[in-house]
Design a protein around this motif. Sequence first.
Motif, PDB file in Angstrom:
ATOM      1  N   ILE A 174      -4.391   4.936   0.595  1.00 20.78           N
ATOM      2  CA  ILE A 174      -4.246   3.855   0.030  1.00 20.78           C
ATOM      3  C   ILE A 174      -4.318   2.514   1.115  1.00 20.78           C
ATOM      4  O   ILE A 174      -3.547   2.546   2.011  1.00 20.78           O
ATOM      5  N   SER A 175      -5.221   1.760   0.785  1.00 19.71           N
ATOM      6  CA  SER A 175      -5.275   0.500   1.884  1.00 19.71           C
ATOM      7  C   SER A 175      -5.578  -0.802   1.101  1.00 19.71           C
ATOM      8  O   SER A 175      -5.806  -0.924  -0.157  1.00 19.71           O
ATOM      9  N   LEU A 176      -6.033  -1.739   1.856  1.00 15.57           N
ATOM     10  CA  LEU A 176      -6.166  -3.169   1.203  1.00 15.57           C
ATOM     11  C   LEU A 176      -7.853  -3.372   1.279  1.00 15.57           C
ATOM     12  O   LEU A 176      -8.530  -2.724   2.419  1.00 15.57           O
ATOM     13  N   ASN A 196      -5.774  -2.141  -4.601  1.00 13.61           N
ATOM     14  CA  ASN A 196      -5.663  -1.406  -3.418  1.00 13.61           C
ATOM     15  C   ASN A 196      -7.000  -0.514  -3.460  1.00 13.61           C
ATOM     16  O   ASN A 196      -7.714  -0.382  -4.284  1.00 13.61           O
ATOM     17  N   THR A 231     -11.727   0.768  -5.340  1.00 11.90           N
ATOM     18  CA  THR A 231     -10.803  -0.700  -5.150  1.00 11.90           C
ATOM     19  C   THR A 231     -10.763  -0.700  -6.614  1.00 11.90           C
ATOM     20  O   THR A 231     -11.398  -0.874  -7.392  1.00 11.90           O
ATOM     21  N   THR A 233       0.837  -1.408   0.027  1.00  9.69           N
ATOM     22  CA  THR A 233      -0.014  -0.134  -0.149  1.00  9.69           C
ATOM     23  C   THR A 233       0.807   1.237   0.049  1.00  9.69           C
ATOM     24  O   THR A 233       0.366   2.394   0.248  1.00  9.69           O
TER      25      THR A 233
END
Length: 158
Positions: free
Chosen positions: A156-158, A91, A107, A84
């Motif tokens: 920005i993440s999962l 992401n 996403t 990330t």
Amino acid sequence: MANDLIYMTEAGYNKLKAELEHLRGVERPAISAAIAEARDKGDLSENAEYDAAKEAQGMLEMRIAKLEATLSNARILDESKIDTSTVQILNRVTIKNVATGKEFCYTIVSENEANIKEGKLSIGTPIAKALLGQKKGAVVEVNAPSGKMNFEILDISL
């Protein structure tokens, strides 16, 4: 597109595989039965049911061939190895339209898994292309059909 790799999640791959199995195991036999039934009604030259069933069969076979090609070129992404630090496929990206201040969260997924209602943005879209490889805090310019737009990457993440 014959040899182009298609990256997707395991869930996306399984969804396409289930659709293919349904088309082969349920839809294909149903259309074959409809064709046989229409054929039994006699003169094929003026048999609209027969023509419609044959057309439906052609469309079904095209969809089956497309799914087979997609699945044969598919590579399942290892979600545990996704970083990330920069924007990449899978992401979840929160962006803000610099001009309007409006925030969006998407996403980034493969073309086959895109669904804007679910917030899944295709990697092939102008926004996703502009975001790829960028870091949190960056402002990117997107050449959208409506003109140039600037977006700031908030997260920005999962």
